[in-house]
Scaffold this motif. Sequence first.
Motif, PDB file in Angstrom:
ATOM      1  N   LEU A  64      15.759  18.020   3.214  1.00  0.00           N
ATOM      2  CA  LEU A  64      15.172  16.757   2.759  1.00  0.00           C
ATOM      3  C   LEU A  64      14.754  15.907   3.953  1.00  0.00           C
ATOM      4  O   LEU A  64      13.732  15.230   3.917  1.00  0.00           O
ATOM      5  N   ARG A  65      15.535  15.945   5.011  1.00  0.00           N
ATOM      6  CA  ARG A  65      15.173  15.191   6.225  1.00  0.00           C
ATOM      7  C   ARG A  65      14.004  15.832   6.959  1.00  0.00           C
ATOM      8  O   ARG A  65      13.403  15.209   7.807  1.00  0.00           O
ATOM      9  N   GLY A  66      13.721  17.068   6.598  1.00  0.00           N
ATOM     10  CA  GLY A  66      12.617  17.787   7.224  1.00  0.00           C
ATOM     11  C   GLY A  66      11.374  17.827   6.348  1.00  0.00           C
ATOM     12  O   GLY A  66      10.604  18.762   6.422  1.00  0.00           O
ATOM     13  N   ARG A  67      11.215  16.851   5.486  1.00  0.00           N
ATOM     14  CA  ARG A  67      10.019  16.668   4.658  1.00  0.00           C
ATOM     15  C   ARG A  67       9.935  17.603   3.450  1.00  0.00           C
ATOM     16  O   ARG A  67       8.887  17.691   2.811  1.00  0.00           O
ATOM     17  N   PHE A  85      11.819   7.577   2.400  1.00  0.00           N
ATOM     18  CA  PHE A  85      11.263   6.863   3.561  1.00  0.00           C
ATOM     19  C   PHE A  85      10.256   7.707   4.329  1.00  0.00           C
ATOM     20  O   PHE A  85       9.720   7.267   5.337  1.00  0.00           O
ATOM     21  N   ASP A  86      10.023   8.916   3.881  1.00  0.00           N
ATOM     22  CA  ASP A  86       9.076   9.804   4.537  1.00  0.00           C
ATOM     23  C   ASP A  86       7.772   9.792   3.747  1.00  0.00           C
ATOM     24  O   ASP A  86       7.679  10.401   2.676  1.00  0.00           O
ATOM     25  N   ALA A  87       6.753   9.089   4.271  1.00  0.00           N
ATOM     26  CA  ALA A  87       5.493   8.918   3.544  1.00  0.00           C
ATOM     27  C   ALA A  87       4.870  10.265   3.187  1.00  0.00           C
ATOM     28  O   ALA A  87       4.331  10.439   2.090  1.00  0.00           O
ATOM     29  N   GLU A  88       4.948  11.229   4.101  1.00  0.00           N
ATOM     30  CA  GLU A  88       4.343  12.543   3.846  1.00  0.00           C
ATOM     31  C   GLU A  88       5.049  13.255   2.684  1.00  0.00           C
ATOM     32  O   GLU A  88       4.403  13.815   1.801  1.00  0.00           O
ATOM     33  N   ALA A  89       6.373  13.199   2.670  1.00  0.00           N
ATOM     34  CA  ALA A  89       7.137  13.851   1.600  1.00  0.00           C
ATOM     35  C   ALA A  89       6.861  13.173   0.259  1.00  0.00           C
ATOM     36  O   ALA A  89       6.685  13.851  -0.760  1.00  0.00           O
ATOM     37  N   VAL A  90       6.800  11.847   0.253  1.00  0.00           N
ATOM     38  CA  VAL A  90       6.524  11.122  -0.993  1.00  0.00           C
ATOM     39  C   VAL A  90       5.116  11.435  -1.475  1.00  0.00           C
ATOM     40  O   VAL A  90       4.889  11.662  -2.664  1.00  0.00           O
ATOM     41  N   THR A  92       3.438  14.190  -0.936  1.00  0.00           N
ATOM     42  CA  THR A  92       3.491  15.556  -1.473  1.00  0.00           C
ATOM     43  C   THR A  92       4.054  15.557  -2.881  1.00  0.00           C
ATOM     44  O   THR A  92       3.497  16.171  -3.799  1.00  0.00           O
ATOM     45  N   LEU A  93       5.160  14.847  -3.087  1.00  0.00           N
ATOM     46  CA  LEU A  93       5.784  14.810  -4.407  1.00  0.00           C
ATOM     47  C   LEU A  93       4.871  14.133  -5.428  1.00  0.00           C
ATOM     48  O   LEU A  93       4.712  14.628  -6.547  1.00  0.00           O
ATOM     49  N   ARG A  94       4.243  13.019  -5.041  1.00  0.00           N
ATOM     50  CA  ARG A  94       3.323  12.346  -5.968  1.00  0.00           C
ATOM     51  C   ARG A  94       2.156  13.243  -6.338  1.00  0.00           C
ATOM     52  O   ARG A  94       1.729  13.287  -7.490  1.00  0.00           O
ATOM     53  N   GLY A  95       1.654  13.986  -5.374  1.00  0.00           N
ATOM     54  CA  GLY A  95       0.561  14.907  -5.653  1.00  0.00           C
ATOM     55  C   GLY A  95       0.980  16.015  -6.601  1.00  0.00           C
ATOM     56  O   GLY A  95       0.279  16.334  -7.559  1.00  0.00           O
ATOM     57  N   ARG A  96       2.131  16.599  -6.358  1.00  0.00           N
ATOM     58  CA  ARG A  96       2.593  17.706  -7.202  1.00  0.00           C
ATOM     59  C   ARG A  96       2.908  17.254  -8.618  1.00  0.00           C
ATOM     60  O   ARG A  96       2.725  17.995  -9.571  1.00  0.00           O
ATOM     61  N   LYS A  97       3.428  16.028  -8.745  1.00  0.00           N
ATOM     62  CA  LYS A  97       3.785  15.512 -10.071  1.00  0.00           C
ATOM     63  C   LYS A  97       2.605  14.812 -10.744  1.00  0.00           C
ATOM     64  O   LYS A  97       2.737  14.382 -11.879  1.00  0.00           O
ATOM     65  N   TRP A 146      10.047   1.098   3.882  1.00  0.00           N
ATOM     66  CA  TRP A 146       9.451   1.983   2.876  1.00  0.00           C
ATOM     67  C   TRP A 146       8.098   2.453   3.373  1.00  0.00           C
ATOM     68  O   TRP A 146       7.418   1.729   4.082  1.00  0.00           O
ATOM     69  N   PRO A 147       7.669   3.646   2.963  1.00  0.00           N
ATOM     70  CA  PRO A 147       6.300   4.059   3.298  1.00  0.00           C
ATOM     71  C   PRO A 147       5.307   3.181   2.541  1.00  0.00           C
ATOM     72  O   PRO A 147       5.667   2.549   1.546  1.00  0.00           O
ATOM     73  N   PRO A 148       4.056   3.146   3.002  1.00  0.00           N
ATOM     74  CA  PRO A 148       3.062   2.331   2.288  1.00  0.00           C
ATOM     75  C   PRO A 148       2.934   2.783   0.846  1.00  0.00           C
ATOM     76  O   PRO A 148       3.131   3.957   0.532  1.00  0.00           O
ATOM     77  N   ARG A 149       2.600   1.812  -0.008  1.00  0.00           N
ATOM     78  CA  ARG A 149       2.423   2.168  -1.423  1.00  0.00           C
ATOM     79  C   ARG A 149       1.252   3.111  -1.569  1.00  0.00           C
ATOM     80  O   ARG A 149       0.263   3.015  -0.872  1.00  0.00           O
ATOM     81  N   TRP A 150       1.398   4.030  -2.516  1.00  0.00           N
ATOM     82  CA  TRP A 150       0.339   4.995  -2.832  1.00  0.00           C
ATOM     83  C   TRP A 150      -0.821   4.220  -3.445  1.00  0.00           C
ATOM     84  O   TRP A 150      -0.592   3.397  -4.332  1.00  0.00           O
ATOM     85  N   PRO A 151      -2.055   4.457  -2.995  1.00  0.00           N
ATOM     86  CA  PRO A 151      -3.169   3.711  -3.609  1.00  0.00           C
ATOM     87  C   PRO A 151      -3.317   4.048  -5.082  1.00  0.00           C
ATOM     88  O   PRO A 151      -3.195   5.200  -5.474  1.00  0.00           O
ATOM     89  N   ARG A 152      -3.541   3.030  -5.876  1.00  0.00           N
ATOM     90  CA  ARG A 152      -3.710   3.240  -7.316  1.00  0.00           C
ATOM     91  C   ARG A 152      -4.972   4.052  -7.586  1.00  0.00           C
ATOM     92  O   ARG A 152      -5.957   3.945  -6.873  1.00  0.00           O
ATOM     93  N   ALA A 153      -4.906   4.843  -8.631  1.00  0.00           N
ATOM     94  CA  ALA A 153      -6.074   5.651  -9.010  1.00  0.00           C
ATOM     95  C   ALA A 153      -7.196   4.717  -9.460  1.00  0.00           C
ATOM     96  O   ALA A 153      -6.948   3.728 -10.147  1.00  0.00           O
TER      97      ALA A 153
END
Length: 160
Positions: A64-67, A85-90, A92-97, A146-153
């Motif tokens: 988890l600490r490794g993205r 707290f990892d913007a890249e991991a979040v 990735t998860l938002r994209g997959r979900k 926190w990482p920046p908020r994901w831009p709204r669609a």
Amino acid sequence: MTTMAHFEMCPECRREYDDTSDRRFHAQPNACPVCGPQVRLLDRFGHELHAEPGDPILRTAQMLRGRAVVAIKGLGGYHLACDPFDAEAVRTLRGRKARQDKPFGLMARDLAQVEELCRVTPEEEELLSSPARPIVLLERREDVGWPPRWPRARRRSASC
Ligand SMILES: [Zn+2]
């Protein structure tokens, strides 16, 4: 009728399960380290990660600490987890979900940790501390990294 259904109880667990005076009488998730589920760490293809030594839970924490985005199987299904707290991991998860801006659940060690991360009203604290411990939507603190908020669609125009 649960994910525990295919586990054969050991004699000790079976005795508890069948004993009407035992607090584990007919407790469906009744199990112990002898007969119950084991913790395993599998890769995306379902292959057990034998090559890496160590406790699978600690290895998962390291991943988890490794993205990594990790699927944690429990009694009721899977939880997908990543480092919040990892913007890249979040991302990735938002994209997959396909979950662009809906809040994710945040797991915290205790109420003190929740209060480090979010603003908590007395009513919200009461809910979080109640036996039911429901999921509570909280206002996040902006000063904790926190990482920046994901831009709204973007919404499509009706004229397109
Ligand atoms: Zn047992």
